[in-house]
Design a protein around this motif. Structure first.
Motif, mmCIF file in Angstrom:
data_model
loop_
_atom_site.group_PDB
_atom_site.id
_atom_site.type_symbol
_atom_site.label_atom_id
_atom_site.label_comp_id
_atom_site.label_asym_id
_atom_site.label_seq_id
_atom_site.Cartn_x
_atom_site.Cartn_y
_atom_site.Cartn_z
ATOM 1 N N ASP A 8 -11.477 -53.004 92.662
ATOM 2 C CA ASP A 8 -10.106 -53.459 92.891
ATOM 3 C C ASP A 8 -9.171 -52.296 92.627
ATOM 4 O O ASP A 8 -9.317 -51.607 91.611
ATOM 5 C CB ASP A 8 -9.783 -54.636 91.954
ATOM 6 C CG ASP A 8 -8.542 -55.400 92.366
ATOM 7 O OD1 ASP A 8 -7.499 -54.760 92.650
ATOM 8 O OD2 ASP A 8 -8.596 -56.639 92.390
ATOM 9 N N ASP A 9 -8.227 -52.051 93.538
ATOM 10 C CA ASP A 9 -7.317 -50.916 93.362
ATOM 11 C C ASP A 9 -6.296 -51.140 92.250
ATOM 12 O O ASP A 9 -5.695 -50.193 91.768
ATOM 13 C CB ASP A 9 -6.607 -50.551 94.668
ATOM 14 C CG ASP A 9 -5.734 -51.666 95.205
ATOM 15 O OD1 ASP A 9 -6.168 -52.840 95.157
ATOM 16 O OD2 ASP A 9 -4.636 -51.381 95.693
ATOM 17 N N SER A 10 -6.127 -52.378 91.816
ATOM 18 C CA SER A 10 -5.244 -52.655 90.678
ATOM 19 C C SER A 10 -6.055 -52.485 89.393
ATOM 20 O O SER A 10 -6.954 -53.278 89.104
ATOM 21 C CB SER A 10 -4.697 -54.082 90.757
ATOM 22 O OG SER A 10 -4.162 -54.473 89.509
ATOM 23 N N LYS A 11 -5.741 -51.443 88.640
ATOM 24 C CA LYS A 11 -6.472 -51.203 87.387
ATOM 25 C C LYS A 11 -6.306 -52.394 86.440
ATOM 26 O O LYS A 11 -7.243 -52.779 85.746
ATOM 27 C CB LYS A 11 -5.989 -49.920 86.717
ATOM 28 C CG LYS A 11 -6.419 -48.674 87.464
ATOM 29 C CD LYS A 11 -6.128 -47.439 86.653
ATOM 30 C CE LYS A 11 -6.427 -46.148 87.341
ATOM 31 N NZ LYS A 11 -7.469 -46.093 88.295
ATOM 32 N N LEU A 31 -16.655 -50.187 87.441
ATOM 33 C CA LEU A 31 -15.328 -50.512 87.954
ATOM 34 C C LEU A 31 -14.961 -49.462 88.990
ATOM 35 O O LEU A 31 -14.970 -48.267 88.692
ATOM 36 C CB LEU A 31 -14.278 -50.509 86.844
ATOM 37 C CG LEU A 31 -14.412 -51.530 85.719
ATOM 38 C CD1 LEU A 31 -13.359 -51.274 84.642
ATOM 39 C CD2 LEU A 31 -14.285 -52.941 86.256
ATOM 40 N N GLY A 32 -14.645 -49.912 90.202
ATOM 41 C CA GLY A 32 -14.219 -49.000 91.255
ATOM 42 C C GLY A 32 -12.798 -49.308 91.657
ATOM 43 O O GLY A 32 -12.324 -50.428 91.467
ATOM 44 N N SER A 33 -12.097 -48.303 92.232
ATOM 45 C CA SER A 33 -10.687 -48.493 92.547
ATOM 46 C C SER A 33 -10.370 -48.465 94.040
ATOM 47 O O SER A 33 -9.232 -48.664 94.430
ATOM 48 C CB SER A 33 -9.849 -47.438 91.834
ATOM 49 O OG SER A 33 -10.238 -46.146 92.249
ATOM 50 N N ASP A 34 -11.375 -48.201 94.878
ATOM 51 C CA ASP A 34 -11.178 -48.281 96.324
ATOM 52 C C ASP A 34 -12.533 -48.490 96.995
ATOM 53 O O ASP A 34 -13.570 -48.464 96.339
ATOM 54 C CB ASP A 34 -10.454 -47.048 96.879
ATOM 55 C CG ASP A 34 -11.234 -45.744 96.745
ATOM 56 O OD1 ASP A 34 -12.482 -45.752 96.834
ATOM 57 O OD2 ASP A 34 -10.594 -44.695 96.562
ATOM 58 N N PRO A 57 -6.921 -48.981 99.160
ATOM 59 C CA PRO A 57 -6.735 -47.730 99.909
ATOM 60 C C PRO A 57 -8.083 -47.108 100.308
ATOM 61 O O PRO A 57 -9.130 -47.497 99.788
ATOM 62 C CB PRO A 57 -5.994 -46.833 98.916
ATOM 63 C CG PRO A 57 -6.383 -47.357 97.574
ATOM 64 C CD PRO A 57 -6.601 -48.836 97.742
ATOM 65 N N ASN A 58 -8.020 -46.158 101.210
ATOM 66 C CA ASN A 58 -9.153 -45.356 101.689
ATOM 67 C C ASN A 58 -10.135 -46.155 102.538
ATOM 68 O O ASN A 58 -10.465 -45.759 103.642
ATOM 69 C CB ASN A 58 -9.894 -44.642 100.564
ATOM 70 C CG ASN A 58 -8.994 -43.705 99.792
ATOM 71 O OD1 ASN A 58 -8.138 -43.052 100.385
ATOM 72 N ND2 ASN A 58 -9.139 -43.662 98.489
ATOM 73 N N MET A 59 -10.630 -47.254 102.020
ATOM 74 C CA MET A 59 -11.518 -48.145 102.759
ATOM 75 C C MET A 59 -11.234 -49.544 102.224
ATOM 76 O O MET A 59 -11.357 -49.781 101.029
ATOM 77 C CB MET A 59 -12.991 -47.778 102.513
ATOM 78 C CG MET A 59 -13.982 -48.695 103.205
ATOM 79 S SD MET A 59 -15.707 -48.454 102.673
ATOM 80 C CE MET A 59 -16.031 -46.794 103.195
#
Length: 128
Positions: A8-11, A31-34, A57-59
């Motif tokens: 999730d891009d929201s930390k 934990l991944g961000s994109d 973002p990114n993908m």
């Protein structure tokens, strides 16, 4: 213990999900961000379940889901989104997501915890 990858891009949301999942008894292994990071972590960690945000973002989450399922067709993936769009839900389920959860998932909300458990059970095909 069931291993879970959260992307999730929201930390803030990623940390909330990590806390809720840990409180329920799951092992959050990454934990991944994109989406790019999500695919990379999925390949490295081989989690039992992956939670993917749709808008990143990114993908985006749908592209990430497609990449994960191409790498591992049996992957258990749950999509998450704050967007209430039936078309997105349909596309995610058609692409192989086992479940779709509406955000937010709140930390001390028993109903949200149960929704999360139910989505994992549905995706994995058995009671946890």
């Amino acid at each position: 213990m069931i291993s879970v990858l959260v992307v999730d891009d929201s930390k803030f949301m990623a940390k909330v999900l990590q806390t809720v999942l840990t409180d329920i008894g799951f092992d959050v292994v990454g934990l991944g961000s994109d989406g790019d990071e999500g695919v990379k972590l999925f390949k490295e960690l081989s989690p039992d379940v992956t939670l993917l945000d749709v808008t990143m973002p990114n993908m985006d989450g749908l592209e990430c889901l497609t990449e994960i399922r191409a790498h591992s067709p049996e992957a258990n993936v749950i999509m998450l989104s704050a967007l209430k769009d039936e078309e997105i839900v349909r596309k995610c389920l058609e692409a192989g997501a086992g479940a779709f959860l509406e955000k937010p998932i709140r930390r001390h909300c028993t109903e949200d915890q149960q929704r999360l458990i139910s989505a994992v059970e549905k995706t994995m095909g058995h009671t946890v």
